[in-house]
Design a protein around this motif. Structure first.
Motif, mmCIF file in Angstrom:
data_model
loop_
_atom_site.group_PDB
_atom_site.id
_atom_site.type_symbol
_atom_site.label_atom_id
_atom_site.label_comp_id
_atom_site.label_asym_id
_atom_site.label_seq_id
_atom_site.Cartn_x
_atom_site.Cartn_y
_atom_site.Cartn_z
ATOM 1 N N TRP A 131 0.790 -1.215 0.000
ATOM 2 C CA TRP A 131 0.000 0.000 0.000
ATOM 3 C C TRP A 131 0.830 1.276 0.000
ATOM 4 O O TRP A 131 0.328 2.326 -0.393
ATOM 5 C CB TRP A 131 -0.932 0.020 1.229
ATOM 6 C CG TRP A 131 -1.713 -1.235 1.366
ATOM 7 C CD1 TRP A 131 -1.398 -2.327 2.113
ATOM 8 C CD2 TRP A 131 -2.933 -1.558 0.686
ATOM 9 N NE1 TRP A 131 -2.338 -3.302 1.960
ATOM 10 C CE2 TRP A 131 -3.299 -2.867 1.101
ATOM 11 C CE3 TRP A 131 -3.747 -0.864 -0.199
ATOM 12 C CZ2 TRP A 131 -4.445 -3.478 0.634
ATOM 13 C CZ3 TRP A 131 -4.892 -1.494 -0.663
ATOM 14 C CH2 TRP A 131 -5.233 -2.779 -0.247
ATOM 15 N N GLN A 132 2.062 1.203 0.441
ATOM 16 C CA GLN A 132 2.842 2.420 0.590
ATOM 17 C C GLN A 132 4.329 2.118 0.600
ATOM 18 O O GLN A 132 4.741 0.961 0.751
ATOM 19 C CB GLN A 132 2.462 3.133 1.897
ATOM 20 C CG GLN A 132 2.664 2.270 3.133
ATOM 21 C CD GLN A 132 2.101 2.897 4.385
ATOM 22 O OE1 GLN A 132 1.628 4.014 4.362
ATOM 23 N NE2 GLN A 132 2.161 2.173 5.487
ATOM 24 N N SER A 177 -1.726 5.263 -7.667
ATOM 25 C CA SER A 177 -2.613 4.562 -8.589
ATOM 26 C C SER A 177 -2.446 3.061 -8.456
ATOM 27 O O SER A 177 -1.316 2.558 -8.363
ATOM 28 C CB SER A 177 -2.321 4.999 -10.037
ATOM 29 O OG SER A 177 -3.075 4.225 -10.951
ATOM 30 N N PHE A 178 -3.566 2.374 -8.448
ATOM 31 C CA PHE A 178 -3.531 0.901 -8.396
ATOM 32 C C PHE A 178 -3.010 0.316 -9.703
ATOM 33 O O PHE A 178 -2.241 -0.647 -9.709
ATOM 34 C CB PHE A 178 -4.935 0.370 -8.090
ATOM 35 C CG PHE A 178 -5.046 -1.122 -8.139
ATOM 36 C CD1 PHE A 178 -4.586 -1.902 -7.097
ATOM 37 C CD2 PHE A 178 -5.620 -1.752 -9.242
ATOM 38 C CE1 PHE A 178 -4.689 -3.288 -7.138
ATOM 39 C CE2 PHE A 178 -5.732 -3.126 -9.298
ATOM 40 C CZ PHE A 178 -5.261 -3.896 -8.244
ATOM 41 N N LEU A 179 -3.422 0.907 -10.820
ATOM 42 C CA LEU A 179 -3.022 0.386 -12.122
ATOM 43 C C LEU A 179 -1.556 0.635 -12.421
ATOM 44 O O LEU A 179 -0.969 -0.058 -13.264
ATOM 45 C CB LEU A 179 -3.896 1.020 -13.220
ATOM 46 C CG LEU A 179 -5.396 0.715 -13.130
ATOM 47 C CD1 LEU A 179 -6.149 1.443 -14.232
ATOM 48 C CD2 LEU A 179 -5.658 -0.786 -13.205
ATOM 49 N N LEU A 231 0.839 0.153 -10.372
ATOM 50 C CA LEU A 231 1.675 -0.768 -9.596
ATOM 51 C C LEU A 231 2.166 -1.914 -10.471
ATOM 52 O O LEU A 231 1.544 -2.261 -11.478
ATOM 53 C CB LEU A 231 0.876 -1.333 -8.425
ATOM 54 C CG LEU A 231 0.486 -0.364 -7.310
ATOM 55 C CD1 LEU A 231 -0.430 -1.069 -6.310
ATOM 56 C CD2 LEU A 231 1.711 0.171 -6.609
ATOM 57 N N ARG A 273 -0.232 -5.764 -7.534
ATOM 58 C CA ARG A 273 -1.679 -5.700 -7.757
ATOM 59 C C ARG A 273 -2.338 -7.036 -7.446
ATOM 60 O O ARG A 273 -3.353 -7.094 -6.733
ATOM 61 C CB ARG A 273 -1.959 -5.302 -9.214
ATOM 62 C CG ARG A 273 -1.806 -3.818 -9.498
ATOM 63 C CD ARG A 273 -2.088 -3.526 -10.948
ATOM 64 N NE ARG A 273 -1.038 -4.061 -11.823
ATOM 65 C CZ ARG A 273 -1.178 -4.237 -13.131
ATOM 66 N NH1 ARG A 273 -2.314 -3.960 -13.717
ATOM 67 N NH2 ARG A 273 -0.168 -4.701 -13.846
ATOM 68 N N ARG A 315 -2.377 -7.825 -3.639
ATOM 69 C CA ARG A 315 -3.458 -7.186 -2.878
ATOM 70 C C ARG A 315 -4.722 -8.028 -2.924
ATOM 71 O O ARG A 315 -5.358 -8.294 -1.896
ATOM 72 C CB ARG A 315 -3.739 -5.792 -3.452
ATOM 73 C CG ARG A 315 -2.746 -4.720 -3.069
ATOM 74 C CD ARG A 315 -3.282 -3.377 -3.541
ATOM 75 N NE ARG A 315 -2.353 -2.289 -3.261
ATOM 76 C CZ ARG A 315 -2.633 -1.003 -3.492
ATOM 77 N NH1 ARG A 315 -3.813 -0.674 -3.999
ATOM 78 N NH2 ARG A 315 -1.749 -0.064 -3.217
#
Length: 220
Positions: free
Chosen positions: A51-52, A69-71, A73, A78, A81
């Protein structure tokens, strides 16, 4: 004796599964999946989680920044998670179902077949939870090793290494797998024979209709 062994096996299996589930949740949110130590500045350490990213400095302390942004990563982060959330959810369902299937629980004491099915289903859920926890941890570890030994990157460039969260995740996954195995073995083991008190009650129940009919022989 067999009943006691089965109860102990169920309790140990449930405790191991509970430990693995808690550690899986901790692994999901720990920002220590990867560590980066700078040789030029030993007072500054970088860590990366799902997450960080955090930087730890002796003078300033720890500062963390979440991913924007999730995309954006990498694919392993991804998928990790999603799989870690799935592992936590399956582990929670396994705890609920296997908890109601314990022999030491008085609820549903007469429905032994249902309790056995709950234990087996709980064990299967723990297996699935353990596998879905081991896959992302092992995947991130694999990509870390690949990047560490990448010969195209100059040696002067710092490289990411294993973080503490990976080891916690491995321990969590194996705890869930072992706990599920113990619950499954306890559910598949044969039930112990009834105690002498239960035999006496059963015999009294068979004799009561005979006494009501005024006969002494149960076959009459």
């Amino acid at each position: 004796m067999a009943l006691l062994c089965r109860i102990v096996m169920q309790s140990v299996g449930l405790l191991l599964s509970l430990l693995g589930w808690v550690l899986s949740i901790i692994t999901t949110y720990l920002p220590h999946w990867r560590n980066l130590n700078l040789e030029l500045n030993e007072m500054e350490n970088w860590t990366m989680g799902l997450w960080q990213t955090c930087v730890m400095q002796e003078e300033v302390g720890t500062q963390c920044k979440g991913f924007d942004s999730f995309l954006a990563l990498p694919a392993e982060l991804r998928i990790s998670r999603i799989l870690m959330f799935l592992s936590n959810g399956l582990g929670f369902l396994g705890l609920l179902l296997s908890g109601f299937g314990l022999d030491c629980l008085k609820i549903g004491e007469r429905q032994q077949d249902l309790k056995k099915r709950l234990l087996i289903l709980g064990g299967v859920l723990f297996w699935t939870s353990g596998i879905t926890a081991l896959v992302p941890v092992s995947w991130v570890a694999y990509t870390t090793v690949q990047a560490f030994w990448d010969e195209t990157v100059p040696e002067i460039v710092p490289r990411w290494e294993f973080g503490e969260a990976l080891f916690v995740g491995w321990f969590a996954g194996f705890s869930l797998l072992l706990g599920g195995c113990l619950l499954h073995c306890a559910a598949c083991s044969s039930r112990a024979p009834l105690a002498s008190g239960h035999y006496a009650v059963a015999e009294m129940q068979t004799q009561c209709p005979c006494l009501e009919n005024g006969t002494a022989d149960p076959k009459v």
